[in-house]
Scaffold this motif. Structure first.
Motif, mmCIF file in Angstrom:
data_model
loop_
_atom_site.group_PDB
_atom_site.id
_atom_site.type_symbol
_atom_site.label_atom_id
_atom_site.label_comp_id
_atom_site.label_asym_id
_atom_site.label_seq_id
_atom_site.Cartn_x
_atom_site.Cartn_y
_atom_site.Cartn_z
ATOM 1 N N GLY A 184 9.274 8.027 -14.740
ATOM 2 C CA GLY A 184 9.473 7.199 -13.391
ATOM 3 C C GLY A 184 8.348 7.629 -12.120
ATOM 4 O O GLY A 184 7.984 7.598 -11.462
ATOM 5 N N ARG A 185 8.353 9.307 -12.698
ATOM 6 C CA ARG A 185 7.889 9.732 -11.073
ATOM 7 C C ARG A 185 6.568 10.685 -11.501
ATOM 8 O O ARG A 185 6.240 12.020 -11.457
ATOM 9 N N LYS A 186 5.237 9.752 -12.153
ATOM 10 C CA LYS A 186 4.206 10.067 -13.002
ATOM 11 C C LYS A 186 3.573 11.190 -12.113
ATOM 12 O O LYS A 186 2.839 12.588 -12.528
ATOM 13 N N ASP A 187 3.648 11.215 -10.489
ATOM 14 C CA ASP A 187 2.394 11.602 -9.432
ATOM 15 C C ASP A 187 3.506 13.724 -9.891
ATOM 16 O O ASP A 187 2.556 14.629 -10.219
ATOM 17 N N CYS A 192 0.628 27.441 -20.419
ATOM 18 C CA CYS A 192 0.380 27.893 -21.394
ATOM 19 C C CYS A 192 -0.576 27.521 -22.767
ATOM 20 O O CYS A 192 -0.433 27.593 -23.911
ATOM 21 N N LYS A 193 -1.284 27.031 -22.629
ATOM 22 C CA LYS A 193 -2.308 26.753 -22.654
ATOM 23 C C LYS A 193 -2.552 25.301 -23.558
ATOM 24 O O LYS A 193 -2.647 25.362 -24.802
ATOM 25 N N CYS A 194 -1.146 24.811 -23.469
ATOM 26 C CA CYS A 194 -0.448 23.801 -24.259
ATOM 27 C C CYS A 194 0.525 22.772 -24.016
ATOM 28 O O CYS A 194 1.063 22.646 -22.922
ATOM 29 N N VAL A 195 0.444 21.751 -24.413
ATOM 30 C CA VAL A 195 1.002 20.267 -23.877
ATOM 31 C C VAL A 195 1.775 19.979 -24.811
ATOM 32 O O VAL A 195 1.723 19.540 -26.987
ATOM 33 N N PRO A 196 3.123 19.592 -25.502
ATOM 34 C CA PRO A 196 3.595 19.341 -26.716
ATOM 35 C C PRO A 196 3.342 17.125 -26.806
ATOM 36 O O PRO A 196 3.291 16.843 -25.805
ATOM 37 N N SER A 197 3.348 17.107 -27.760
ATOM 38 C CA SER A 197 3.141 16.286 -27.823
ATOM 39 C C SER A 197 4.124 14.522 -27.303
ATOM 40 O O SER A 197 4.928 15.504 -27.421
ATOM 41 N N GLY A 198 3.500 13.218 -27.519
ATOM 42 C CA GLY A 198 4.383 12.521 -26.949
ATOM 43 C C GLY A 198 5.165 12.515 -25.318
ATOM 44 O O GLY A 198 3.795 12.972 -25.210
ATOM 45 N N THR A 199 5.242 11.320 -25.331
ATOM 46 C CA THR A 199 5.614 11.304 -23.715
ATOM 47 C C THR A 199 7.136 11.772 -24.059
ATOM 48 O O THR A 199 7.665 12.171 -22.955
ATOM 49 N N TYR A 200 8.260 12.154 -24.733
ATOM 50 C CA TYR A 200 9.007 13.442 -24.273
ATOM 51 C C TYR A 200 8.993 14.245 -25.762
ATOM 52 O O TYR A 200 9.005 13.769 -26.905
ATOM 53 N N ASP A 201 10.624 14.922 -25.126
ATOM 54 C CA ASP A 201 10.709 15.771 -26.273
ATOM 55 C C ASP A 201 9.808 16.822 -27.182
ATOM 56 O O ASP A 201 8.966 16.404 -25.707
ATOM 57 N N HIS A 202 9.651 17.019 -28.511
ATOM 58 C CA HIS A 202 9.029 17.752 -29.011
ATOM 59 C C HIS A 202 8.677 19.139 -28.304
ATOM 60 O O HIS A 202 7.455 19.515 -29.103
ATOM 61 N N SER A 213 13.451 27.760 -10.076
ATOM 62 C CA SER A 213 13.811 28.553 -9.594
ATOM 63 C C SER A 213 15.544 28.488 -10.046
ATOM 64 O O SER A 213 16.301 29.274 -9.548
ATOM 65 N N LYS A 214 15.923 27.612 -10.204
ATOM 66 C CA LYS A 214 17.483 26.760 -10.432
ATOM 67 C C LYS A 214 17.747 27.251 -11.712
ATOM 68 O O LYS A 214 18.965 26.949 -12.299
ATOM 69 N N GLY A 215 16.794 26.840 -12.797
ATOM 70 C CA GLY A 215 16.654 28.006 -14.236
ATOM 71 C C GLY A 215 16.823 26.110 -14.859
ATOM 72 O O GLY A 215 17.203 26.774 -16.441
ATOM 73 N N LYS A 216 15.910 25.370 -14.012
ATOM 74 C CA LYS A 216 16.063 24.208 -15.571
ATOM 75 C C LYS A 216 15.493 24.720 -15.867
ATOM 76 O O LYS A 216 13.971 24.884 -15.085
ATOM 77 N N PRO A 217 14.437 23.879 -16.510
ATOM 78 C CA PRO A 217 13.422 23.167 -17.341
ATOM 79 C C PRO A 217 12.482 22.511 -16.388
ATOM 80 O O PRO A 217 12.403 22.240 -15.685
ATOM 81 N N LYS A 218 10.975 23.809 -16.395
ATOM 82 C CA LYS A 218 10.224 23.364 -15.779
ATOM 83 C C LYS A 218 9.267 21.746 -15.536
ATOM 84 O O LYS A 218 8.541 21.614 -14.991
ATOM 85 N N CYS A 219 9.008 22.426 -16.973
ATOM 86 C CA CYS A 219 7.596 21.051 -17.723
ATOM 87 C C CYS A 219 8.569 20.574 -18.014
ATOM 88 O O CYS A 219 9.828 19.886 -18.529
ATOM 89 N N PRO A 220 7.758 18.866 -17.543
ATOM 90 C CA PRO A 220 8.559 17.313 -18.529
ATOM 91 C C PRO A 220 8.431 17.768 -20.133
ATOM 92 O O PRO A 220 7.695 18.287 -20.462
#
Length: 87
Positions: free
Chosen positions: A41-44, A57-67, A80-87
């Motif tokens: 939804g917020r591509k930028d 990390c030199k890697c990105v999970p496959s697909g658009t979500y999960d994995h 900094s709030k302890g939540k996942p940083k990477c989409p």
């Protein structure tokens, strides 16, 4: 006065080109993050954080979500709030 100005101008151009190259993402990360963020939804914002995570990390999970199990470093990065940083 003119030599100082010319020196300043040349130095500015050199530094500008250095920072532009160093801030540019790699082709690998750009292409992987484009796929990962294609349905965001917020591509930028997605591209920004995906790029940060990919460079580290030199890697990105496959697909658009999960994995995220495919890339534990990507999965485990937190903001900094302890939540996942990477989409």
């Amino acid at each position: 006065m003119k030599p100082v100005f010319v020196l300043f101008l040349v130095l500015s151009l050199v530094l500008t080109s250095f920072f532009e190259v160093s801030m540019a993402g790699s082709a690998f990360c750009d292409s992987k993050c484009a796929v990962r963020c294609s349905k965001a939804g917020r591509k930028d914002r997605c591209l920004k954080y995906c790029g940060i995570c990919c460079e580290k990390c030199k890697c990105v999970p496959s697909g658009t979500y999960d994995h995220k199990d495919e890339c534990p470093c990507y999965r485990d990065m937190k903001n900094s709030k302890g939540k996942p940083k990477c989409p």
